[in-house]
Design an enzyme around this catalytic site. Sequence first.
Site, PDB file in Angstrom:
ATOM      1  N   THR A   1     -40.448  25.352 -10.791  1.00  0.00           N
ATOM      2  CA  THR A   1     -40.737  24.022 -10.247  1.00  0.00           C
ATOM      3  C   THR A   1     -40.967  23.165 -11.486  1.00  0.00           C
ATOM      4  O   THR A   1     -41.503  23.659 -12.487  1.00  0.00           O
ATOM      5  CB  THR A   1     -41.987  24.002  -9.337  1.00  0.00           C
ATOM      6  OG1 THR A   1     -43.121  24.357 -10.112  1.00  0.00           O
ATOM      7  CG2 THR A   1     -41.854  24.969  -8.158  1.00  0.00           C
ATOM      8  N   HIS A   2     -40.550  21.925 -11.436  1.00  0.00           N
ATOM      9  CA  HIS A   2     -40.607  21.039 -12.620  1.00  0.00           C
ATOM     10  C   HIS A   2     -39.849  21.636 -13.804  1.00  0.00           C
ATOM     11  O   HIS A   2     -40.160  21.340 -14.955  1.00  0.00           O
ATOM     12  CB  HIS A   2     -42.054  20.763 -13.045  1.00  0.00           C
ATOM     13  CG  HIS A   2     -42.966  20.386 -11.926  1.00  0.00           C
ATOM     14  ND1 HIS A   2     -43.220  19.074 -11.564  1.00  0.00           N
ATOM     15  CD2 HIS A   2     -43.657  21.153 -11.037  1.00  0.00           C
ATOM     16  CE1 HIS A   2     -44.050  19.058 -10.535  1.00  0.00           C
ATOM     17  NE2 HIS A   2     -44.322  20.310 -10.175  1.00  0.00           N
TER      18      HIS A   2
ATOM     19  N   GLU B   1     -19.414  21.323 -15.322  1.00  0.00           N
ATOM     20  CA  GLU B   1     -19.600  19.968 -15.866  1.00  0.00           C
ATOM     21  C   GLU B   1     -18.707  18.967 -15.132  1.00  0.00           C
ATOM     22  O   GLU B   1     -19.124  17.856 -14.808  1.00  0.00           O
ATOM     23  CB  GLU B   1     -19.282  19.946 -17.355  1.00  0.00           C
ATOM     24  CG  GLU B   1     -20.333  20.649 -18.196  1.00  0.00           C
ATOM     25  CD  GLU B   1     -19.948  20.669 -19.664  1.00  0.00           C
ATOM     26  OE1 GLU B   1     -20.685  20.120 -20.464  1.00  0.00           O
ATOM     27  OE2 GLU B   1     -18.895  21.242 -20.009  1.00  0.00           O
TER      28      GLU B   1
ATOM     29  N   SER C   1       0.826  -1.206   0.000  1.00  0.00           N
ATOM     30  CA  SER C   1       0.000   0.000   0.000  1.00  0.00           C
ATOM     31  C   SER C   1       0.861   1.258   0.000  1.00  0.00           C
ATOM     32  O   SER C   1       0.332   2.373   0.010  1.00  0.00           O
ATOM     33  CB  SER C   1      -0.935  -0.001   1.222  1.00  0.00           C
ATOM     34  OG  SER C   1      -0.203  -0.191   2.420  1.00  0.00           O
TER      35      SER C   1
ATOM     36  N   SER D   1     -13.821  24.817 -28.021  1.00  0.00           N
ATOM     37  CA  SER D   1     -13.938  23.518 -28.684  1.00  0.00           C
ATOM     38  C   SER D   1     -12.787  23.378 -29.671  1.00  0.00           C
ATOM     39  O   SER D   1     -12.256  24.368 -30.171  1.00  0.00           O
ATOM     40  CB  SER D   1     -15.278  23.467 -29.407  1.00  0.00           C
ATOM     41  OG  SER D   1     -15.205  22.614 -30.524  1.00  0.00           O
TER      42      SER D   1
ATOM     43  N   LYS E   1     -17.760  27.997 -29.857  1.00  0.00           N
ATOM     44  CA  LYS E   1     -18.101  27.412 -28.559  1.00  0.00           C
ATOM     45  C   LYS E   1     -17.325  28.002 -27.386  1.00  0.00           C
ATOM     46  O   LYS E   1     -16.155  28.334 -27.494  1.00  0.00           O
ATOM     47  CB  LYS E   1     -17.828  25.891 -28.565  1.00  0.00           C
ATOM     48  CG  LYS E   1     -18.769  25.071 -29.404  1.00  0.00           C
ATOM     49  CD  LYS E   1     -20.187  24.998 -28.862  1.00  0.00           C
ATOM     50  CE  LYS E   1     -20.288  24.131 -27.624  1.00  0.00           C
ATOM     51  NZ  LYS E   1     -19.965  22.737 -27.894  1.00  0.00           N
TER      52      LYS E   1
ATOM     53  N   GLN F   1      -7.383  -2.311   4.071  1.00  0.00           N
ATOM     54  CA  GLN F   1      -6.391  -1.486   3.365  1.00  0.00           C
ATOM     55  C   GLN F   1      -7.051  -0.725   2.206  1.00  0.00           C
ATOM     56  O   GLN F   1      -6.538   0.299   1.768  1.00  0.00           O
ATOM     57  CB  GLN F   1      -5.263  -2.390   2.852  1.00  0.00           C
ATOM     58  CG  GLN F   1      -4.152  -1.658   2.133  1.00  0.00           C
ATOM     59  CD  GLN F   1      -2.909  -2.512   2.003  1.00  0.00           C
ATOM     60  OE1 GLN F   1      -2.195  -2.738   2.983  1.00  0.00           O
ATOM     61  NE2 GLN F   1      -2.642  -2.999   0.803  1.00  0.00           N
TER      62      GLN F   1
END
Length: 467
Positions: A163-164, A298, A31, A285, A291, A330
């Site tokens: 809402t929604h 994200e 480890s 991009s 872009k 571990q």
Amino acid sequence: MENTSSTPGQQPWSQRFESALHPAIARFNASIGFDIALIEYDLTGSQAHVRMLAQTGIVPASEAEQIVAGLEQIRQEYRQGQFQPGVEAEDVHFAVERRLTELVGDVGKKLHTARSRNDQVGTDTRLYLRDQIQQIQARLRQWQQTLLDLAEQNVETLIPGYTHLQRAQPLSLAHHLLAYFEMAQRDWQRLTEIYQRVNVSPLGSGALAGTTFPIDRHYTAELLNFGGVYANSLDGVSDRDFAIEFLCAASLIMVHLSRLSEEVILWASEEFAFVSLKDSCSTGSSIMPQKKNPDVPELVRGKSGRVFGHLQALLVLMKGLPLAYNKDLQEDKEALFDAVNTVQACLEAMTILMAEGLVFRPERLAEAVSTDFSNATDVADYLAARGVPFREAYNIVGQVVKTCLAQSKLLKDLSLSEWQAIHPQFEADIYQAITPQQVVAARNSYGGTGFAQVRNALAAARDLLKI
Ligand code: ARG
């Protein structure tokens, strides 16, 4: 297949074995590649342990001093990049013990008296997590300060409330931002509560059953600033509840950051266009020249998944383990370390994004809140306040909205005679009652978006951060 040597290896336990570990198994078992992150805590924990051994007369004071100094030297070597143990060390605990013996000679071999790696690793992990919790709490405070600053500037900026994901009622942007301030406050409190349970010393539990030496567990706990000691040695070496609780708290922090991320991503789209992203916090991009991408939110949204995964991993890791220590344990470390690093990085990036990476577009927001029917509830409330039963008022306004939609009109476009034809209670003040500013201001119930309420909430938030 790699060759296995027929002579015993270099591990402290090798004398018991006929041959060395297969090199691939040594790598599999080791480890050190990740638990080196615990080294400073391991050194501090060992220094406390050996001081206790001297205090209780188990090891002569002069030898304990040599060991403490040797451990300190390893700390300096590590900080200067000169201590880089390989897989042959197996883990950070063996690596330190081996280097100590190189530095101070046979005296170093006394360090592990009355201790096991099982209580040692539990101690190290708790010392590490204690530090990390404090660092994350400090970052949460910066995050809250950033949200508060932004809210202060935007009490009177209006934004559609949903809402929604359908337009519902307009809001003060400050109210929207303060919702995240509140979530961060709970995140901060949760960490304070969890800290109490992380801050308990398993040191002195031994391998599982305690030790034959007259140790003083309270003394090591005191030296390491633990708030208490585990009462049961089996529990002490095998409990990872504290890590699971932390991962749960870390997951909730990520849920909150991810929800705001999702909103920022929507707001930055052409469809919403409520914010524009600054160049310092967005990327382009490789093919589409127009872009500008919201990579920060994200990534935060994406990274939330791995923190939830670590929580799940530890729950599954623990659920079938018989008492006490099992090597499965571990596996707790990479999950914990990655969750800690991810939460820290996401808090830092989101704080920068909200502090300086996006600009709200007031003209777009103003247009958005004045070109819809999000004031319809206020028309119903207007009638209800004048004695019309709310359900009846609601139905009347529903019909008005239907008629307006058919005529491509908004409520504010109706003439006073049209209003009065709908219901005689309508008077000229209906126009004022349905402006977006008034719609927001009127929601003056405690905790609502009314400007007076938002100002109170800002004052409370400011007070909270002052403490
Ligand atoms: N590297 C080990 C871990 O992280 C340390 C404890 C080893 N204990 C043992 N009994 N093999 O869990």
